[in-house]
Design a protein around this motif. Structure first.
Motif, PDB file in Angstrom:
ATOM      1  N   SER A 100       1.173  -1.131  -0.303  1.00 46.45           N
ATOM      2  CA  SER A 100       0.188  -0.068   0.220  1.00 46.45           C
ATOM      3  C   SER A 100       0.551   1.166   0.030  1.00 46.45           C
ATOM      4  O   SER A 100       1.572   1.589   1.028  1.00 46.45           O
ATOM      5  CB  SER A 100      -0.549   0.483   1.049  1.00 46.45           C
ATOM      6  N   PHE A 101       0.395   2.567  -0.334  1.00 47.25           N
ATOM      7  CA  PHE A 101       1.739   3.210  -1.246  1.00 47.25           C
ATOM      8  C   PHE A 101       0.621   4.886  -0.230  1.00 47.25           C
ATOM      9  O   PHE A 101      -0.947   4.502  -0.767  1.00 47.25           O
ATOM     10  CB  PHE A 101       1.916   3.884  -2.410  1.00 47.25           C
ATOM     11  N   SER A 152       4.879   2.010 -10.951  1.00 46.47           N
ATOM     12  CA  SER A 152       4.366   2.645 -11.579  1.00 46.47           C
ATOM     13  C   SER A 152       2.569   1.461 -12.260  1.00 46.47           C
ATOM     14  O   SER A 152       3.148   0.260 -12.073  1.00 46.47           O
ATOM     15  CB  SER A 152       4.726   3.150 -13.149  1.00 46.47           C
ATOM     16  N   ARG A 161      -5.669   8.786   2.227  1.00 48.85           N
ATOM     17  CA  ARG A 161      -4.080   8.320   0.361  1.00 48.85           C
ATOM     18  C   ARG A 161      -4.201  10.134   0.577  1.00 48.85           C
ATOM     19  O   ARG A 161      -4.857  10.987   0.759  1.00 48.85           O
ATOM     20  CB  ARG A 161      -5.009   7.544   0.249  1.00 48.85           C
ATOM     21  N   VAL A 179      -0.306   9.520  -3.837  1.00 48.40           N
ATOM     22  CA  VAL A 179      -1.003   8.638  -4.447  1.00 48.40           C
ATOM     23  C   VAL A 179      -0.989   9.698  -6.223  1.00 48.40           C
ATOM     24  O   VAL A 179      -1.381  10.791  -6.226  1.00 48.40           O
ATOM     25  CB  VAL A 179      -2.354   8.111  -4.749  1.00 48.40           C
ATOM     26  N   LEU A 187      -3.818  12.741  -2.312  1.00 52.72           N
ATOM     27  CA  LEU A 187      -3.205  12.164  -3.520  1.00 52.72           C
ATOM     28  C   LEU A 187      -2.780  13.311  -4.293  1.00 52.72           C
ATOM     29  O   LEU A 187      -3.310  14.766  -3.964  1.00 52.72           O
ATOM     30  CB  LEU A 187      -4.870  12.036  -3.910  1.00 52.72           C
ATOM     31  N   LEU A 229      -4.654  -1.080  -5.177  1.00 51.40           N
ATOM     32  CA  LEU A 229      -3.784   0.075  -4.463  1.00 51.40           C
ATOM     33  C   LEU A 229      -4.756  -0.612  -3.174  1.00 51.40           C
ATOM     34  O   LEU A 229      -3.716   0.189  -2.051  1.00 51.40           O
ATOM     35  CB  LEU A 229      -4.876   1.022  -4.550  1.00 51.40           C
ATOM     36  N   LEU A 288     -10.163   5.922  -1.957  1.00 50.23           N
ATOM     37  CA  LEU A 288      -8.586   6.254  -1.189  1.00 50.23           C
ATOM     38  C   LEU A 288      -8.557   7.081  -0.646  1.00 50.23           C
ATOM     39  O   LEU A 288      -8.062   7.683   0.837  1.00 50.23           O
ATOM     40  CB  LEU A 288      -7.510   6.581  -2.828  1.00 50.23           C
ATOM     41  N   ILE A 308      -0.194   7.075 -11.352  1.00 43.85           N
ATOM     42  CA  ILE A 308      -0.537   5.819 -12.065  1.00 43.85           C
ATOM     43  C   ILE A 308      -1.187   6.847 -13.164  1.00 43.85           C
ATOM     44  O   ILE A 308      -1.682   8.151 -13.716  1.00 43.85           O
ATOM     45  CB  ILE A 308      -1.838   5.892 -11.661  1.00 43.85           C
ATOM     46  N   CYS A 334       5.682   6.580  -2.861  1.00 42.13           N
ATOM     47  CA  CYS A 334       4.121   7.169  -4.039  1.00 42.13           C
ATOM     48  C   CYS A 334       4.889   5.896  -5.128  1.00 42.13           C
ATOM     49  O   CYS A 334       5.102   5.681  -5.275  1.00 42.13           O
ATOM     50  CB  CYS A 334       4.536   8.135  -4.994  1.00 42.13           C
ATOM     51  N   VAL A 335       2.887   5.692  -5.976  1.00 38.29           N
ATOM     52  CA  VAL A 335       2.946   5.451  -7.160  1.00 38.29           C
ATOM     53  C   VAL A 335       2.566   6.063  -7.846  1.00 38.29           C
ATOM     54  O   VAL A 335       1.530   7.452  -7.792  1.00 38.29           O
ATOM     55  CB  VAL A 335       1.492   3.959  -6.687  1.00 38.29           C
TER      56      VAL A 335
END
Length: 214
Positions: free
Chosen positions: A3-4, A181, A102, A7, A104, A213, A97, A164, A161-162
Motif C-alpha cells: 500500500s502506497f 507505476s 491516502r 498516489v 492524492l 491499491l 482512496l 498512475i 509514491c505510486v
C-alpha cells in the motif's frame, strides 16, 4: 502490491476523457493557420505528450509554434476544458482512496492553470492535495520534472509514491525517480506501450486499480 500512502494520477486519459476538447483545439489551430486539418484519429497520439512539443514537430518555425500554442490555449481556456467526461468508476476510486487517508495529487503535462480549472469543476477535485502541471513558459512540462515538483511540494520520498497513468511518459517519469507505476488501459495508450515502458502493473478498470491499491 504494498500500500502506497501517496498516489499520483495523470489527468488526461486517466481521470478524464478529454479527447474532444484537445482534438477540437488542435484542429482549430490548423484551421486558423490555413493548414490542412488532420483527422481526429491521426491526432489521438498528441494526447499525453506536452502540446508544445507536438506543435514543434508539426511546425518548424518557433514563431509559428508560439502562435499555435496561443491559438490552442485561447480556445481551450474558453471552451475546450469543458469538452470532457469523467471515466466511469473514477469518482468512486478517488473517494475510496481519500477516505482511506491516502494523499492524492494530479501530475499532468497539461498546463497547470487548465488542470486546476478542470479539477475545480469535478465533484472529487477537493480530494487532491495538490495539482502539478506544466508551467506557462513550458520549462516544466516533462514527466520527470513534473514528478520532481510533486515530490518537492508534498515533501515526499519517491518510495512512498505510486504513479498512475495511461501513456509511456507516465511510466518513464516514474522510472526516472525509481518510483512504482501502474498503467491503465481505459485511456490513450495500450498494453504494449505501457509494458514496454516498464509499468509495474497494468489494469483494465478503475475497480481493478482500486483492488490493486488496497
Amino acid at each position: 502490491m504494498r500500500s502506497f500512502p501517496i498516489v499520483f494520477f495523470d489527468l488526461d486519459g486517466t481521470l478524464v476523457d478529454s479527447e474532444p476538447g484537445i482534438i477540437n483545439g488542435i484542429q482549430h489551430v490548423f484551421s486558423s493557420l490555413g493548414r490542412p486539418v488532420p483527422e481526429a484519429k491521426t491526432l489521438r497520439p498528441w494526447i499525453g505528450p506536452p502540446m508544445r512539443d507536438s506543435f514543434q514537430a508539426a511546425f518548424a518555425d518557433e514563431a509559428l509554434v508560439a502562435q499555435a500554442l496561443s491559438l490552442y490555449r485561447a480556445r481551450y481556456d474558453t471552451i475546450g476544458w469543458t469538452e470532457l467526461s469523467v471515466y466511469a468508476g473514477i469518482p468512486e476510486l478517488i473517494g475510496a482512496l481519500h477516505a482511506q487517508g491516502r494523499r492524492l495529487a494530479v501530475v499532468t503535462s497539461k498546463n497547470e492553470r487548465s488542470a486546476r480549472q478542470i479539477l475545480s469543476g469535478l465533484p472529487f477535485g477537493a480530494c487532491f492535495s495538490d495539482i502539478i502541471g506544466a508551467s506557462d513558459d513550458g520549462s516544466r512540462r516533462f514527466k520527470p520534472d513534473l514528478i520532481a515538483e510533486a515530490l518537492r511540494r508534498l515533501e515526499a520520498e519517491s518510495g512512498q509514491c505510486v504513479m498512475i497513468g495511461d501513456r509511456r511518459m507516465d511510466i518513464d517519469g516514474a522510472n526516472h525517480h525509481h518510483m512504482h507505476s501502474i498503467g491503465v488501459l481505459w485511456g490513450f495508450g495500450d498494453r504494449d506501450e505501457l509494458e514496454q515502458a516498464g509499468a509495474g502493473a497494468v489494469v483494465t478498470s478503475p475497480a481493478a486499480l482500486q483492488q490493486l491499491l488496497v
